[in-house]
Design a protein around this motif. Sequence first.
Motif, PDB file in Angstrom:
ATOM      1  N   ALA A 151       0.829  -1.207   0.000  1.00 56.30           N
ATOM      2  CA  ALA A 151       0.000   0.000   0.000  1.00 56.30           C
ATOM      3  C   ALA A 151       0.862   1.255   0.000  1.00 56.30           C
ATOM      4  N   LEU A 152       1.937   1.238   0.769  1.00 53.25           N
ATOM      5  CA  LEU A 152       2.824   2.392   0.819  1.00 53.25           C
ATOM      6  C   LEU A 152       3.472   2.640  -0.535  1.00 53.25           C
ATOM      7  N   ALA A 153       3.905   1.565  -1.195  1.00 53.46           N
ATOM      8  CA  ALA A 153       4.514   1.713  -2.517  1.00 53.46           C
ATOM      9  C   ALA A 153       3.498   2.231  -3.535  1.00 53.46           C
ATOM     10  N   LEU A 154       2.276   1.715  -3.476  1.00 48.13           N
ATOM     11  CA  LEU A 154       1.233   2.168  -4.396  1.00 48.13           C
ATOM     12  C   LEU A 154       0.895   3.629  -4.133  1.00 48.13           C
ATOM     13  N   THR A 327      10.490   6.345  -5.955  1.00 45.42           N
ATOM     14  CA  THR A 327       9.452   5.748  -5.117  1.00 45.42           C
ATOM     15  C   THR A 327      10.052   4.875  -4.026  1.00 45.42           C
ATOM     16  N   ILE A 328      11.072   4.101  -4.356  1.00 47.32           N
ATOM     17  CA  ILE A 328      11.686   3.214  -3.374  1.00 47.32           C
ATOM     18  C   ILE A 328      12.386   4.030  -2.292  1.00 47.32           C
ATOM     19  N   VAL A 329      13.101   5.087  -2.710  1.00 46.73           N
ATOM     20  CA  VAL A 329      13.780   5.942  -1.734  1.00 46.73           C
ATOM     21  C   VAL A 329      12.771   6.542  -0.754  1.00 46.73           C
ATOM     22  N   VAL A 330      11.683   7.095  -1.286  1.00 44.84           N
ATOM     23  CA  VAL A 330      10.705   7.770  -0.426  1.00 44.84           C
ATOM     24  C   VAL A 330       9.984   6.762   0.467  1.00 44.84           C
ATOM     25  N   ALA A 331       9.606   5.606  -0.088  1.00 44.73           N
ATOM     26  CA  ALA A 331       8.917   4.598   0.718  1.00 44.73           C
ATOM     27  C   ALA A 331       9.809   4.115   1.862  1.00 44.73           C
ATOM     28  N   CYS A 332      11.067   3.831   1.577  1.00 38.95           N
ATOM     29  CA  CYS A 332      11.987   3.383   2.631  1.00 38.95           C
ATOM     30  C   CYS A 332      12.248   4.499   3.642  1.00 38.95           C
ATOM     31  N   PHE A 334      10.064   6.752   4.600  1.00 36.12           N
ATOM     32  CA  PHE A 334       8.916   6.784   5.494  1.00 36.12           C
ATOM     33  C   PHE A 334       8.985   5.646   6.508  1.00 36.12           C
ATOM     34  N   LEU A 335       9.407   4.459   6.066  1.00 29.69           N
ATOM     35  CA  LEU A 335       9.529   3.342   7.000  1.00 29.69           C
ATOM     36  C   LEU A 335      10.599   3.619   8.046  1.00 29.69           C
ATOM     37  N   THR A 336      11.705   4.240   7.625  1.00 27.81           N
ATOM     38  CA  THR A 336      12.765   4.587   8.570  1.00 27.81           C
ATOM     39  C   THR A 336      12.293   5.643   9.557  1.00 27.81           C
ATOM     40  N   THR A 337      11.541   6.623   9.064  1.00 25.95           N
ATOM     41  CA  THR A 337      10.983   7.648   9.945  1.00 25.95           C
ATOM     42  C   THR A 337      10.060   7.026  10.975  1.00 25.95           C
ATOM     43  N   ASP A 338       9.255   6.076  10.534  1.00 25.74           N
ATOM     44  CA  ASP A 338       8.341   5.397  11.441  1.00 25.74           C
ATOM     45  C   ASP A 338       9.107   4.673  12.543  1.00 25.74           C
ATOM     46  N   THR A 339      10.259   4.134  12.202  1.00 34.16           N
ATOM     47  CA  THR A 339      11.072   3.406  13.166  1.00 34.16           C
ATOM     48  C   THR A 339      11.732   4.332  14.180  1.00 34.16           C
ATOM     49  N   LEU A 340      12.165   5.516  13.723  1.00 34.07           N
ATOM     50  CA  LEU A 340      12.934   6.411  14.582  1.00 34.07           C
ATOM     51  C   LEU A 340      12.086   7.403  15.362  1.00 34.07           C
ATOM     52  N   ALA A 341      10.890   7.711  14.874  1.00 34.14           N
ATOM     53  CA  ALA A 341      10.068   8.725  15.532  1.00 34.14           C
ATOM     54  C   ALA A 341       9.520   8.207  16.851  1.00 34.14           C
TER      55      ALA A 341
END
Length: 435
Positions: A151-154, A327-332, A334-341
């Motif tokens: 879903a995030l990639a889409l 797209t891959i850079v931005v999706a990853c 966001f996942l990294t931000t989710d991990t660190l926030a």
Amino acid sequence: MSLTTPSTPAPRITYRAVLGSPHVARLLAGTLTGRLPNAMAPIAIMLWATASGGGIALAGMLAAGYGLASSLAQPAMGRLMDRHGQTAVHLLAALANSSFLVALPAVGLRGGASLAVGIVIAAGLSMPALEVGLRALWPSVLPSPRMRHAALALDTGSQGLLYVIGPLLVAALTAAYAPSCALIVTAALGLVGTAVVALAPPSLRWHPAQPTSGHAGSVRRLTSGGLVLLFAALAGVGFAIGAMNVWAVALAEQHGQSMLSGIIPAAFSTGSLLGGLVYGRRTGKGTTTSQLIAAGAAFLAGWLPLLAVLGPGAATAAVIVPGAFLTIVVACAFLTTDTLAPAGRTSEAYAWLILSIGAGQSAGTALAGRLAEHHLASAALPAAGAAFALTVLLAGRPHLRPAGHLPGSAGATARPQPEAIAPEHKPNTASMSLT
């Protein structure tokens, strides 16, 4: 004697399954519709200003003011959502944004340029943070990490369509009716799309994650060393995009083909969509950090052919490659931000990430505009932005992981970094806190 049964490989995730999940299609369609003003409003404002006799200088100032104000407002919108939920914040912002856009042609330039500037800035500041909100909703809508990954990639890949459809819609409405009509339609689309999202059950039910007992103070600290480095890298990505847009205009003027100024960004956006579709169906190997760095390297490599000062056809084809890895850079990211926030500050952290890209894009546009007459320098700027992003990611790699995985972090407990899928839970602390 023990018998073991070979593990059955997980079934491949399909976009049909993702879109068929409850609320997903509604949230995605509503967000894309509600975010059309991002692509439509600056152009509609410019066309309205010039048609009203304001001149190109005023038109450019108004469009730039709207874009800058909407970017700067995102962190504040994210923090409001983290405190008060999504529905009320989205709806109030959309009502204000639409009202200001409609007021612009109603008031006109009779009150002077300063009043028009004030209305446009107010409209930008009230732009709903739909992209931020959607990213925060995915964990509650799709419990499966692999489904969230798709879903995030889409979601990320389809955003490029906004900047293909939006300008074309403004041009068509202006040609058939008037620039004021384009502004009114822009306001209506933003309001309708936002309402579709804000009144959906997931948005009505959504509440930010709360810090666990003993870590309540972490909610007050957002920026960590890892987040700062990540946001700096994403500013380099935005720089590359902004420089590409100006390079496309310069290439169009150089070859006397005005359509290139729109065709090249459209090809880049098409690559982004295709890259998202492919990436979303593949979980990949390695951690999110390793995939982020690999995608950053590919993003840089995709810009290098431009240094050969390509012709129109080759240049159009070439930008599809960096678009696909964007797209891959931005999706990853966001996942990294989710991990660190820290818990309770996720929406705000997402907003800072988006602001970083927007700020970098503005800087890339400004510098590329000054170097537009130097063809080689203009073509090299996107690669320079991508190289900066990759350098920051490589230098900051040890800090792009949860606190428990930073070198020398004694006694920290954190969930292992996800294998390129959205994390199930957030760490309660962020290392190297700066604020």
